[in-house]
Design an enzyme around this catalytic site. Structure first.
Site, PDB file in Angstrom:
ATOM      1  N   LYS A  69      -0.691  -4.192   1.192  1.00  0.00           N
ATOM      2  CA  LYS A  69      -2.041  -4.662   0.860  1.00  0.00           C
ATOM      3  C   LYS A  69      -2.732  -5.358   2.034  1.00  0.00           C
ATOM      4  O   LYS A  69      -3.947  -5.341   2.140  1.00  0.00           O
ATOM      5  CB  LYS A  69      -1.995  -5.585  -0.354  1.00  0.00           C
ATOM      6  CG  LYS A  69      -1.721  -4.803  -1.641  1.00  0.00           C
ATOM      7  CD  LYS A  69      -2.198  -5.539  -2.851  1.00  0.00           C
ATOM      8  CE  LYS A  69      -2.125  -4.664  -4.081  1.00  0.00           C
ATOM      9  NZ  LYS A  69      -0.715  -4.494  -4.555  1.00  0.00           N
ATOM     10  N   GLU A 102     -10.352  -9.751  -6.675  1.00  0.00           N
ATOM     11  CA  GLU A 102      -9.661  -9.816  -7.963  1.00  0.00           C
ATOM     12  C   GLU A 102      -8.163  -9.750  -7.684  1.00  0.00           C
ATOM     13  O   GLU A 102      -7.744  -9.238  -6.654  1.00  0.00           O
ATOM     14  CB  GLU A 102     -10.073  -8.619  -8.830  1.00  0.00           C
ATOM     15  CG  GLU A 102      -9.361  -7.294  -8.501  1.00  0.00           C
ATOM     16  CD  GLU A 102      -9.639  -6.738  -7.108  1.00  0.00           C
ATOM     17  OE1 GLU A 102     -10.676  -7.081  -6.520  1.00  0.00           O
ATOM     18  OE2 GLU A 102      -8.797  -5.963  -6.599  1.00  0.00           O
ATOM     19  N   SER A 156       6.442   0.412  -0.520  1.00  0.00           N
ATOM     20  CA  SER A 156       5.165  -0.305  -0.414  1.00  0.00           C
ATOM     21  C   SER A 156       5.304  -1.818  -0.271  1.00  0.00           C
ATOM     22  O   SER A 156       4.427  -2.468   0.280  1.00  0.00           O
ATOM     23  CB  SER A 156       4.286   0.020  -1.627  1.00  0.00           C
ATOM     24  OG  SER A 156       4.970  -0.261  -2.832  1.00  0.00           O
TER      25      SER A 156
HETATM   26  C1  LIG Z   1      -0.298  -3.641  -5.528  1.00  0.00           C
HETATM   27  C2  LIG Z   1       0.948  -2.943  -5.206  1.00  0.00           C
HETATM   28  C3  LIG Z   1       1.146  -1.573  -5.518  1.00  0.00           C
HETATM   29  C4  LIG Z   1       0.147  -0.749  -6.269  1.00  0.00           C
HETATM   30  O1  LIG Z   1      -1.105  -0.609  -5.698  1.00  0.00           O
HETATM   31  P1  LIG Z   1      -1.600   0.736  -5.008  1.00  0.00           P
HETATM   32  O2  LIG Z   1      -3.033   0.493  -4.768  1.00  0.00           O
HETATM   33  O3  LIG Z   1      -1.356   1.866  -5.960  1.00  0.00           O
HETATM   34  O4  LIG Z   1      -0.820   0.911  -3.772  1.00  0.00           O
HETATM   35  C5  LIG Z   1       2.328  -0.961  -5.136  1.00  0.00           C
HETATM   36  N1  LIG Z   1       3.286  -1.653  -4.489  1.00  0.00           N
HETATM   37  C6  LIG Z   1       3.149  -2.960  -4.181  1.00  0.00           C
HETATM   38  C7  LIG Z   1       4.259  -3.645  -3.468  1.00  0.00           C
HETATM   39  C8  LIG Z   1       1.982  -3.643  -4.526  1.00  0.00           C
HETATM   40  O5  LIG Z   1       1.852  -4.944  -4.213  1.00  0.00           O
END
Ligand SMILES: *Cc1c(COP(=O)(O)O)cnc(C)c1O
Length: 397
Positions: free
Chosen positions: A101, A123, A386
Site C-alpha cells: 500500500k 478511508e 502483498s
Molecule cells: C489492503 C491489502 C490487500 C488488499 O488490497 P488490494 O487493493 O486488493 O491489493 C492485500 N494484501 C494486503 C497485505 C493488504 O494490506
C-alpha cells in the site's frame, strides 16, 4: 537519474495512460457534479504530472530510499519441493510499513504536494491504508485525517494508535455498519465539502481517475518482477498469482504481464465461507452494478443493493472490485477463484513453517491458490506476497 535507479521501472503502461477511465464496459465516473469537477481536475493533473521527469525522479527516489524498493523476488525452494512446482515470492511484505500500500500512498502524496493540497484524507478498514497514508503525510508534513468505521476502529485499536502517533486525526463514523464502506462514504462527503483536500484512495476502486492512478503507482511491482524472473530463470513464468481485495496489488503485479499472452494470471478472492451470503469473492459471486462511483462487479442482494462482504482478511473484505479486473475477467485474460478462510489459514501456517516467512492473511489467499492450482505440475510461477503477517498472529490462525 543515475544508473543506480536503472533497475527500477515505473510505468507508463501504454494502455493505462490511454484509457479515459473505462475498461470495456466497466469503470467510468458516477458521482455528483461537484465531485465530477474535482475528479476531472485530478485526472488532467495526473496525466500531465506523470510525464514529467522531475516527478518520476522524485517518485523513484522515494521508492528506493524510503520504501526500500526494489523488493526481492525470492525463490521459495522448500515450498516448491513440497508442492512440486517452482515458486517465487515477490516480497512486498518487506516494504516500509509492511505491505504494497505504501507504493500508492507515496505516489499520491507527491501528486497532492504538487497540487498544493492543505490536507490529506483517506478511508481505512483494517487500518493498513490508514497507516500507509499517515506515514506518507508525516514524511511530507501535510495534515492528515483518516476516516474509519467505529466498529473497525474498535477492532483495530493498535493501528488507530499508530496513525495517531504518526500525527493523523482518526475520524470515526457510526453510519451503516460502521465499517469500510461507511468510511468511504464519510471520506467522500468530507471531500465534497472541502476544496483544498486531497483524497488519497487506497485501492484500485472508486470513480475515474482513481483506478488509473492506483494501477499506475502499483505497476512497479510487476515491472520489477518481470525483469527479476527473466534474470533468475531466463524465461517468463507460466503462472502469476495475487490476492484480490479492491485489486491494487494484483493489478500492480499483473499489468506487466498482460501483453504476455502465454502467462496465466490468476486472482485469489476472499472466499469467506464460500456461500453467496458469506463471502468477499466479488468477481465469483457478484453482478455488474454501480457502486461507490464506478461500474464494476459488486456483491448484491436480490434487489440489486450492495450487501456486506465477509472474509477473515480485513484487506479483502469489500463488496466492490476494480473495474479493470472486471474487464480482465470478462475478456478471460485473467481468472479469479475464491479461497476460503480455512484454506488461507492453512497456507499461512505452511509458508511460515517451510520458509520462515509469515504472510499477511490476505496474501495467504494467493499462496493457497498457488498450492491448489500448481500442485505436482512442475510449473514456474510468481506469487505476489502483498504484505507481512505479524498483524494476524493473534487471530485464530
Ligand atoms: C489492503 C491489502 C490487500 C488488499 O488490497 P488490494 O487493493 O486488493 O491489493 C492485500 N494484501 C494486503 C497485505 C493488504 O494490506
Amino acid at each position: 537519474m543515475s544508473n543506480l535507479y536503472s533497475n527500477i521501472t515505473v510505468g507508463p503502461l501504454e494502455e493505462m495512460l490511454e484509457t479515459e477511465g473505462t475498461y470495456g464496459n466497466f469503470g467510468g465516473s458516477y458521482v455528483p457534479e461537484v465531485l465530477a469537477e474535482k475528479l476531472k481536475f485530478l485526472a488532467d493533473f495526473f496525466d500531465k504530472e506523470v510525464q514529467k521527469q522531475d516527478f518520476k525522479d522524485e517518485l523513484i527516489r522515494d521508492l528506493i530510499t524510503y520504501v526500500g524498493r526494489p523488493s526481492p523476488l525470492f525463490k521459495a525452494e522448500n515450498l516448491s519441493r513440497e508442492i512440486g512446482a517452482t515458486l517465487y515470492l515477490k516480497r512486498e511484505d518487506l516494504n516500509h510499513t509492511g505491505a504494497h500500500k505504501i507504493n500508492n500512498a507515496i505516489g499520491q502524496i507527491l501528486l497532492a504536494k504538487r497540487m498544493g493540497a492543505k490536507e490529506i484524507i483517506a478511508e481505512t478498514g483494517a487500518g493498513q491504508h490508514g497507516v500507509a497514508t499517515a506515514t506518507a503525510a508525516a514524511l511530507y508534513g501535510i495534515p492528515c485525517k483518516i476516516f474509519m468505521g467505529a466498529i473497525d476502529a474498535e477492532r483495530q485499536a493498535l493501528n488507530v494508535k499508530r496513525m495517531e502517533l504518526l500525527g493523523a486525526k482518526v475520524v470515526t463514523t457510526t453510519a451503516g455498519r460502521a465499517t469500510l464502506k461507511d468510511a468511504v462514504d464519510a471520506a467522500l462527503g468530507y471531500y465534497i465539502e472541502h476544496p483544498d483536500v486531497f483524497y488519497l484512495l487506497g485501492s484500485q476502486v472508486g470513480p475515474h481517475p482513481y483506478p488509473k492512478i492506483v494501477g499506475y503507482f502499483q505497476s512497479v511491482i510487476g515491472a520489477e518482477a518481470r525483469q527479476q524472473i527473466l534474470n533468475a530463470e531466463g524465461r517468463l513464468p507460466e503462472v502469476v498469482i495475487a490476492c484480490i481485495g479492491g485489486g491494487s496489488n494484483a493489478i500492480g503485479m499483473f499489468s506487466a504481464f498482460i501483453p504476455d499472452k502465454e502467462v496465466r494470471l490468476i486472482g485469489a478472492e476472499g472466499g469467506g465461507k464460500n456461500t453467496p451470503q458469506h463471502t468477499a469473492a466479488t468477481l465469483s459471486y457478484g453482478k455488474p452494478a454501480v457502486f461507490q462511483g464506478t461500474y464494476s462487479y459488486c456483491l448484491v442482494d436480490d434487489q440489486g443493493n450492495p450487501i456486506a462482504s465477509e472474509s477473515i482478511a480485513a484487506g479483502l473484505d469489500y463488496p466492490g472490485i476494480s473495474p479493470q479486473h472486471a474487464f480482465l475477467k470478462d475478456t478471460q485474460r485473467a481468472q479469479y477463484e475464491p479461497i476460503t478462510d480455512e484454506e488461507a489459514k492453512s497456507a499461512y501456517k505452511l509458508l511460515t513453517r517451510l520458509e520462515g516467512i509469515q504472510p499477511a492473511i490476505e496474501s495467504s489467499h494467493a499462496v493457497a491458490l498457488a498450492i491448489k492450482k500448481l500442485k505436482g505440475t512442475g510449473k514456474l510461477a510468481i506469487i505476489n506476497l502483498s504484505g507481512r503477517g505479524d498483524k494476524d498472529v493473534s487471530r485464530e490462525i
